[in-house]
Structures are given as structure tokens and as C-alpha cells.
Design a protein around this motif. Structure first.
Motif, short mmCIF file in Angstrom:
data_model
loop_
_atom_site.label_atom_id
_atom_site.label_comp_id
_atom_site.label_asym_id
_atom_site.label_seq_id
_atom_site.Cartn_x
_atom_site.Cartn_y
_atom_site.Cartn_z
N GLU A 51 -97.38 -12.71 -118.97
CA GLU A 51 -97.20 -12.89 -117.23
C GLU A 51 -96.17 -11.93 -116.90
N PHE A 52 -95.16 -11.46 -117.49
CA PHE A 52 -94.37 -10.45 -117.01
C PHE A 52 -95.03 -9.16 -116.83
N ALA A 53 -95.72 -8.72 -117.80
CA ALA A 53 -96.53 -7.48 -117.86
C ALA A 53 -97.43 -7.53 -116.65
N LEU A 54 -98.30 -8.71 -116.56
CA LEU A 54 -99.23 -8.77 -115.30
C LEU A 54 -98.57 -8.69 -114.34
N LEU A 55 -97.70 -9.47 -113.92
CA LEU A 55 -96.89 -9.36 -112.67
C LEU A 55 -96.53 -8.04 -112.13
N ALA A 56 -95.91 -7.19 -113.07
CA ALA A 56 -95.37 -5.95 -112.87
C ALA A 56 -96.62 -5.11 -112.43
N VAL A 57 -97.70 -4.98 -113.27
CA VAL A 57 -98.82 -4.33 -112.94
C VAL A 57 -99.56 -4.76 -111.72
N CYS A 94 -101.23 -14.47 -102.95
CA CYS A 94 -102.51 -14.60 -103.90
C CYS A 94 -102.37 -14.03 -105.15
N ILE A 95 -101.46 -12.85 -105.43
CA ILE A 95 -101.49 -12.45 -106.66
C ILE A 95 -100.63 -13.39 -107.54
N ALA A 96 -99.80 -14.16 -106.89
CA ALA A 96 -98.97 -15.16 -107.79
C ALA A 96 -99.81 -16.47 -108.07
N ILE A 97 -100.63 -16.75 -107.40
CA ILE A 97 -101.45 -17.72 -107.76
C ILE A 97 -102.71 -17.16 -108.81
N SER A 98 -102.92 -16.18 -108.54
CA SER A 98 -103.96 -15.56 -109.52
C SER A 98 -103.10 -15.46 -111.05
N LEU A 99 -101.91 -15.17 -111.07
CA LEU A 99 -101.16 -15.04 -112.24
C LEU A 99 -101.02 -16.32 -112.75
N MET A 100 -100.78 -17.48 -112.02
CA MET A 100 -100.69 -18.58 -112.39
C MET A 100 -102.11 -19.34 -113.01
N SER A 101 -103.05 -18.89 -112.26
CA SER A 101 -104.39 -19.34 -112.83
C SER A 101 -104.79 -18.51 -114.24
N ILE A 102 -104.59 -17.34 -114.21
CA ILE A 102 -104.81 -16.60 -115.43
C ILE A 102 -104.13 -17.20 -116.56
N SER A 103 -102.91 -17.43 -116.28
CA SER A 103 -101.73 -18.10 -117.38
C SER A 103 -102.26 -19.58 -117.79
N GLU A 104 -102.85 -20.27 -116.78
CA GLU A 104 -103.38 -21.57 -117.35
C GLU A 104 -104.67 -21.33 -118.00
N LEU A 105 -105.54 -20.37 -117.75
CA LEU A 105 -106.83 -20.13 -118.48
C LEU A 105 -106.45 -19.64 -120.15
N VAL A 106 -105.26 -19.06 -120.08
CA VAL A 106 -105.02 -18.29 -121.72
C VAL A 106 -104.23 -19.02 -122.49
N SER A 107 -103.48 -20.14 -121.72
CA SER A 107 -102.58 -20.90 -122.38
C SER A 107 -102.85 -21.43 -123.85
N GLY A 108 -103.97 -21.82 -123.76
CA GLY A 108 -104.41 -22.53 -125.10
C GLY A 108 -104.70 -21.25 -126.32
N TRP A 109 -104.79 -20.16 -125.86
CA TRP A 109 -105.15 -19.07 -126.89
C TRP A 109 -103.68 -18.55 -127.38
N LEU A 110 -102.67 -18.18 -126.63
CA LEU A 110 -101.40 -17.52 -126.89
C LEU A 110 -100.37 -18.46 -126.94
N SER A 111 -99.27 -18.04 -127.91
CA SER A 111 -98.06 -18.77 -128.19
C SER A 111 -97.46 -18.58 -126.80
N GLU A 112 -96.40 -19.49 -126.59
CA GLU A 112 -95.71 -19.55 -125.47
C GLU A 112 -94.84 -18.04 -125.26
N ARG A 113 -94.36 -17.41 -126.19
CA ARG A 113 -93.60 -16.17 -126.08
C ARG A 113 -94.50 -15.22 -125.66
N ALA A 114 -95.59 -15.03 -126.36
CA ALA A 114 -96.80 -14.16 -126.11
C ALA A 114 -97.03 -14.38 -124.54
N LEU A 115 -97.18 -15.49 -124.21
CA LEU A 115 -97.65 -15.92 -122.89
C LEU A 115 -96.85 -15.40 -121.85
#
Length: 159
Positions: A61-67, A36-57
Motif C-alpha cells: 500500500e505504501f509503495a503503491l501510494l508513493a508511485v 480517485c487514487i485513494a479509493i483505487s488504492l483501497m480497492s486494490i488492497s481489498e482485492l489482494v488482501s486474501g493473498w498477502l500477509s498484513e505486513r506485506a499488504l
């Protein structure tokens, strides 16, 4: 009342068991929440991908996954050490992901990302199954078992 005269529980000390009642429900709930957490991370990533550069994304993702994994693993571990307050936190944590996935799936569906919206709905169904595990009788028996053995262990340690 003196600390040494307190009884840890009105119940007798249970036998130590390798796999106590409810341990499979506990493991199932944790595994469902990992997906569920992995899918949540994918969903959040898809939602914010238009606002952030690839490197920042990638950093996000790594920071959110760790937390996210730390917030799941720590209370789960503490629950297996008799901290029953963590059960309430884990139930709240599960409900948070249910809400997050429902909202993210709705937004992704409206945005036209139907594949990710369906993936989010799969994550939501996993969170619902985890919720059923967290509230099951067997899971609560496992929580009570760990509370009892650790209460007796701690009271014997102080004597």
C-alpha cells in the motif's frame, strides 16, 4: 533556422496572472484524481488482501501510494511549466483509473464486498468528473496559457 530567431508562438505574450483562466479546473481535476487514487488504492488492497500477509499488504500500500502520487504530481507540475505533452498523459492516466475502478468494483461486487464495490463506484464517478475537467474548454485554455508564457520565457532566456 537559428535558435535565437525562432518565435515561441504566433500568439502574443499574455499578461501574467495569479489565477489564469482554467486554473480552477486544473486544481479541481487534480483534487478529484487524488481522491480517485485513494479509493483505487483501497480497492486494490481489498482485492489482494486474501493473498498477502498484513505486513506485506502494508508495504504494498505504501509503495503503491508513493508511485501513484508521483505519477500524478509530476506531469501536473510539468504541465504548469508549459509541457503540453503531459496533458495527454494525464488524460490517459485518468482513463486508466476509470477502467481500474470499474473492473475492481465489478470484482468486489461479485465477491460479495458490496460496501467496497459502492466505494469503488464513488471513485469511478470522481474519475468521470475529473475526465470532464481534463477535457473542458477552460482547462485547455489554462494549458495553452502556461504553454505560451513558458514558451516566451524560454525564448527570452536564450536571447
Amino acid at each position: 533556422m537559428d535558435r535565437n530567431t525562432k518565435t515561441p508562438s504566433d500568439k502574443a505574450m499574455p499578461e501574467y496572472q495569479m489565477f489564469p483562466v482554467g486554473v480552477w479546473h486544473m486544481l479541481a481535476a487534480v483534487m478529484l484524481m487524488v481522491f480517485c487514487i485513494a479509493i483505487s488504492l483501497m480497492s486494490i488492497s481489498e482485492l489482494v488482501s486474501g493473498w498477502l500477509s498484513e505486513r506485506a499488504l502494508i508495504y504494498l500500500e505504501f509503495a503503491l501510494l508513493a508511485v501513484m502520487m508521483f505519477v500524478l504530481a509530476t506531469p501536473t507540475f510539468l504541465l504548469s511549466r508549459g509541457w503540453t505533452l503531459c496533458h495527454g498523459f494525464l488524460v490517459w492516466h485518468n482513463r486508466f483509473y476509470m477502467l481500474l475502478l470499474a473492473v475492481a468494483s465489478g470484482i468486489l461486487f461479485v465477491d460479495g464486498h458490496t460496501g467496497m464495490a459502492l466505494t469503488g463506484l464513488i471513485g469511478l464517478s470522481l474519475a468521470v468528473f475529473a475526465s470532464l475537467m481534463y477535457c473542458s474548454k477552460r482547462y485547455l485554455e489554462g494549458v495553452d496559457y502556461y504553454r505560451l508564457i513558458w514558451a516566451h520565457h524560454r525564448s527570452n532566456k536564450h536571447q
